[in-house]
Motif scaffolding. Structure first.
Motif, PDB file in Angstrom:
ATOM      1  N   ARG A  73       0.855  -1.187   0.000  1.00 20.66           N
ATOM      2  CA  ARG A  73       0.000   0.000   0.000  1.00 20.66           C
ATOM      3  C   ARG A  73       0.892   1.239   0.000  1.00 20.66           C
ATOM      4  O   ARG A  73       1.688   1.432   0.920  1.00 20.66           O
ATOM      5  CB  ARG A  73      -0.886   0.036   1.242  1.00 20.66           C
ATOM      6  N   ALA A  75       1.824   4.979   0.717  1.00 22.29           N
ATOM      7  CA  ALA A  75       1.383   5.968   1.698  1.00 22.29           C
ATOM      8  C   ALA A  75       2.196   7.245   1.526  1.00 22.29           C
ATOM      9  O   ALA A  75       3.427   7.208   1.559  1.00 22.29           O
ATOM     10  CB  ALA A  75       1.564   5.420   3.111  1.00 22.29           C
ATOM     11  N   VAL A  90       3.837   0.099   2.249  1.00 17.77           N
ATOM     12  CA  VAL A  90       3.502  -0.641   3.462  1.00 17.77           C
ATOM     13  C   VAL A  90       2.952  -2.011   3.085  1.00 17.77           C
ATOM     14  O   VAL A  90       2.041  -2.106   2.255  1.00 17.77           O
ATOM     15  CB  VAL A  90       2.448   0.137   4.290  1.00 17.77           C
ATOM     16  N   THR A  92       0.669  -5.022   3.059  1.00 16.69           N
ATOM     17  CA  THR A  92      -0.729  -5.212   3.426  1.00 16.69           C
ATOM     18  C   THR A  92      -0.802  -6.051   4.701  1.00 16.69           C
ATOM     19  O   THR A  92      -0.124  -7.068   4.817  1.00 16.69           O
ATOM     20  CB  THR A  92      -1.490  -5.910   2.283  1.00 16.69           C
ATOM     21  N   GLU A  95      -0.387  -2.367   8.580  1.00 15.95           N
ATOM     22  CA  GLU A  95      -0.724  -0.957   8.737  1.00 15.95           C
ATOM     23  C   GLU A  95      -0.555  -0.489  10.182  1.00 15.95           C
ATOM     24  O   GLU A  95      -0.095   0.630  10.417  1.00 15.95           O
ATOM     25  CB  GLU A  95      -2.152  -0.688   8.246  1.00 15.95           C
ATOM     26  N   PHE A  98       3.018   0.114  10.867  1.00 17.79           N
ATOM     27  CA  PHE A  98       3.411   1.305  10.123  1.00 17.79           C
ATOM     28  C   PHE A  98       2.995   2.575  10.867  1.00 17.79           C
ATOM     29  O   PHE A  98       3.797   3.509  11.016  1.00 17.79           O
ATOM     30  CB  PHE A  98       2.779   1.257   8.730  1.00 17.79           C
ATOM     31  N   LEU A  99       1.758   2.630  11.342  1.00 23.26           N
ATOM     32  CA  LEU A  99       1.292   3.813  12.069  1.00 23.26           C
ATOM     33  C   LEU A  99       2.088   4.020  13.351  1.00 23.26           C
ATOM     34  O   LEU A  99       2.389   5.158  13.730  1.00 23.26           O
ATOM     35  CB  LEU A  99      -0.206   3.706  12.351  1.00 23.26           C
ATOM     36  N   TRP A 112      -3.412   7.464   2.051  1.00 20.66           N
ATOM     37  CA  TRP A 112      -3.138   6.196   1.394  1.00 20.66           C
ATOM     38  C   TRP A 112      -3.346   6.457  -0.088  1.00 20.66           C
ATOM     39  O   TRP A 112      -4.434   6.869  -0.501  1.00 20.66           O
ATOM     40  CB  TRP A 112      -4.081   5.102   1.890  1.00 20.66           C
TER      41      TRP A 112
END
Length: 129
Positions: A73, A75, A90, A92, A95, A98-99, A112
């Motif tokens: 993904r 970002a 990122v 899949t 997430e 990642f955050l 995104w």
């Protein structure tokens, strides 16, 4: 295409407090219309391509097509301290990790890029140079 390895890799620190050590392992040299694919190994295999063109590079596959099909993904993120923009890919299903990484490194998620709304795309189109 040629690969110029760095042995040993050049090590340097990044992050708000220099807490992340990176290793620069070498350089890939491409001529126009050559492509290199980066892949992960293991259960959740992902891939993305970089393609050299006469004008520069395709730095990624299509943001809302091939990348998601290959498990990534895109970002668009911004560093809160120095306002630099970054495009991160990122995996899949990762997430949440990642955050957490963004929070630790003083970055924020702007969007995104694999599912921009029509409104967001229209706003970006109005800002063409």
């Amino acid at each position: 295409m040629t690969f110029s390895p760095k042995n040993p890799p050049r090590r340097f620190h990044v992050g708000q407090d220099g807490e992340i050590e990176l290793q620069d392992c070498g350089s890939v040299h491409l001529t126009p219309n050559q492509q290199v694919t980066f892949r992960t190994e293991g259960q959740n295999q992902t891939a993305f391509d970089v393609t050299r063109k006469d004008f520069g590079y395709y730095a990624s596959n299509s943001l809302n097509g091939t990348l998601p099909r290959q498990g990534l993904r895109p970002a668009l993120c911004k560093n809160k301290n120095h306002a630099l923009l970054y495009l991160l890919l990122v995996e899949t299903g990762k997430e949440a990790e990642f955050l957490h990484y963004l929070a630790q490194t003083g970055m924020v998620l702007i969007a995104w890029m694999d599912n921009l709304s029509d409104e967001a795309l229209a706003a970006l189109s109005r800002n063409q140079a």
